[in-house]
Design a protein around this motif. Structure first.
Motif, PDB file in Angstrom:
ATOM      1  N   SER A  39     -26.346 -16.819  26.032  1.00  0.00           N
ATOM      2  CA  SER A  39     -25.342 -16.030  26.751  1.00  0.00           C
ATOM      3  C   SER A  39     -23.961 -16.238  26.147  1.00  0.00           C
ATOM      4  O   SER A  39     -23.179 -15.289  25.996  1.00  0.00           O
ATOM      5  N   HIS A  40     -23.652 -17.500  25.807  1.00  0.00           N
ATOM      6  CA  HIS A  40     -22.342 -17.764  25.236  1.00  0.00           C
ATOM      7  C   HIS A  40     -22.158 -17.026  23.914  1.00  0.00           C
ATOM      8  O   HIS A  40     -21.112 -16.426  23.654  1.00  0.00           O
ATOM      9  N   LEU A  42     -15.864 -21.602  30.623  1.00  0.00           N
ATOM     10  CA  LEU A  42     -16.899 -21.161  31.564  1.00  0.00           C
ATOM     11  C   LEU A  42     -18.287 -21.607  31.120  1.00  0.00           C
ATOM     12  O   LEU A  42     -19.134 -21.963  31.956  1.00  0.00           O
ATOM     13  N   THR A  43     -18.525 -21.592  29.821  1.00  0.00           N
ATOM     14  CA  THR A  43     -19.840 -22.018  29.320  1.00  0.00           C
ATOM     15  C   THR A  43     -20.080 -23.488  29.613  1.00  0.00           C
ATOM     16  O   THR A  43     -21.188 -23.879  30.016  1.00  0.00           O
ATOM     17  N   LEU A 100     -13.840 -18.318  27.859  1.00  0.00           N
ATOM     18  CA  LEU A 100     -15.297 -18.245  27.773  1.00  0.00           C
ATOM     19  C   LEU A 100     -15.897 -19.617  27.487  1.00  0.00           C
ATOM     20  O   LEU A 100     -16.916 -20.008  28.080  1.00  0.00           O
ATOM     21  N   ILE A 131     -18.964 -10.177  22.233  1.00  0.00           N
ATOM     22  CA  ILE A 131     -18.250  -9.135  22.978  1.00  0.00           C
ATOM     23  C   ILE A 131     -16.753  -9.361  22.874  1.00  0.00           C
ATOM     24  O   ILE A 131     -15.973  -8.419  22.664  1.00  0.00           O
ATOM     25  N   GLY A 181     -18.732 -25.169  32.046  1.00  0.00           N
ATOM     26  CA  GLY A 181     -18.987 -25.246  33.479  1.00  0.00           C
ATOM     27  C   GLY A 181     -20.398 -24.813  33.827  1.00  0.00           C
ATOM     28  O   GLY A 181     -21.069 -25.425  34.672  1.00  0.00           O
ATOM     29  N   THR A 182     -20.883 -23.754  33.160  1.00  0.00           N
ATOM     30  CA  THR A 182     -22.235 -23.264  33.441  1.00  0.00           C
ATOM     31  C   THR A 182     -23.284 -24.282  33.026  1.00  0.00           C
ATOM     32  O   THR A 182     -24.292 -24.477  33.721  1.00  0.00           O
ATOM     33  N   PHE A 214     -21.569 -13.342  24.708  1.00  0.00           N
ATOM     34  CA  PHE A 214     -20.220 -13.100  25.236  1.00  0.00           C
ATOM     35  C   PHE A 214     -19.168 -13.256  24.148  1.00  0.00           C
ATOM     36  O   PHE A 214     -18.192 -12.513  24.097  1.00  0.00           O
TER      37      PHE A 214
END
Lengths: 181, 177
Positions: free
Chosen positions: B118-119, B149-150, B146, B125, B152-153, B122
């Motif tokens: 996902s990272h 957030l990654t 980003l 993008i 954190g995820t 993103f």
């Protein structure tokens, strides 16, 4: 004389004629009043980039994106990106919500989620399953198609079109299958 | 009696040292006649023209700069991305097939692979739509946001897999709820 018919030069010519004492105008004498003065403006060198960018915005560009007929491969490509982004956003949101839930005070764990889903009506359950299943199925199968391109296989227009239709068909079937599980 | 041609021939012979082959070639040579003086050497005060350079930088008309080529940013990044996508296929299939009983290690592998995948997506993008060259502030904020957030995820997914039932079990329960 042609110069007399030119607008704007009449005043200058009159001034030149008045300054000239002899009856004949000698060649190239006092031509300066016959030229229009040009206005110039001092601009700092740092403003050159702003001027250039402003000029570039005014320049026309030949039509490209708006005139090309949209192909199914274009749609499929952006839908592949959109579905991947949506699924990843859901994963990120879920993980960060799980981390933030104790801080905020909202209960967020498996038991609560399953309980909440059980209270939903049937149509909402199927809708949610479809909303999760279709992006997953489409992104996975379209991703496989992308990986075949990375192996430099099926890279002609015909092959891309055919594999695209196969992807669409398979993802539709997979979505229905996943929803019925 | 010397004709015009023999006179010219003798002059050519004097230059080329009476070598027969050179003489014969010199008669058919289409270049400058040897008796013409060479053109004067170019003046030293004018700069010598160098095809393709030198390029004066520092104006608004400078061409756009490209990042220095690096394998970690280029070919290795690409290969890693494709290999990760490929490994996600057997991971998801096996997680689905083995979903009847929980396998924490498989859950952990799947979760980490999904987050990294996902990272990467993103990041593509952000690079495509919010490139720092065009969006100097927003592009940089998005790229670093980003990454935050990654991280954190990853922490959240680890916590969920260790404290709670795990990703595959959650999906299975929600699906059958």
């Amino acid at each position: 004389m042609l110069a007399l018919r030119t607008p704007g030069l009449r005043l200058a010519l009159r001034r030149a004629g008045a300054a000239n004492t002899s009856s004949r105008l000698r060649p190239f004498q006092s031509l300066a009043p016959l030229q229009r003065s040009v206005q110039t403006q001092s601009v700092a060198p740092a403003a050159s980039e702003a001027i250039l960018n402003a000029q570039r915005l005014r320049r026309p560009s030949s039509p490209h994106f708006t005139i090309y007929q949209l192909q199914v491969q274009m749609y499929m490509s952006i839908v592949n990106r959109a579905t991947g982004g949506a699924l990843s956003a859901a994963l990120y949101a879920f993980s960060l919500a799980y981390l933030a839930a104790p801080v905020v005070g909202v209960p967020f764990d498996t038991a609560h989620i399953v309980e909440f889903v059980q209270t939903l009506p049937e149509w909402a359950k199927y809708g949610a399953k479809g909303a999760l299943a279709f992006p997953f199925a489409y992104h996975s199968i379209s991703g496989l198609r992308h990986l075949t391109w990375d192996l430099t296989k099926m890279m002609t227009v015909k092959a891309a079109l055919r594999s695209g239709y196969v992807v669409l068909g398979l993802s539709a079937v997979s979505t229905v299958g996943l929803m019925l599980m | 009696m010397a004709t015009v041609s023999t006179h010219a021939f003798r002059r050519l012979a004097a230059v080329h040292g009476n070598r027969p082959l050179a003489l014969a070639a010199a008669r058919f040579h289409s270049g400058r006649p040897s008796h013409v003086a060479k053109s004067p050497a170019p003046r030293k005060d004018t700069p010598t023209y160098v095809p393709g350079g030198p390029i004066l930088l520092g104006t608004v008309n400078d061409p756009t700069t490209f990042p220095p080529p690096s394998k970690s940013d280029g070919s290795h990044h690409w290969a890693f991305e494709r290999l990760l996508s490929a490994t996600l296929v057997p991971l998801t299939v096996s997680s689905f097939v083995l979903s009847s009983s929980p396998y924490p290690v498989l859950d952990g592998l799947l979760a980490v692979s999904l987050v990294v995948h996902s990272h990467l997506g993103f990041d593509q993008i952000v690079v495509d739509y919010l490139h720092p060259r065009k969006f100097p502030i927003l592009g940089r904020i998005s790229a670093w946001g980003l990454r935050l957030l990654t991280v954190g995820t990853l922490v959240g997914v680890y916590q969920f897999n260790t404290e709670d039932v795990g990703l595959t079990e959650l999906i299975k329960r929600v699906w059958q709820a």
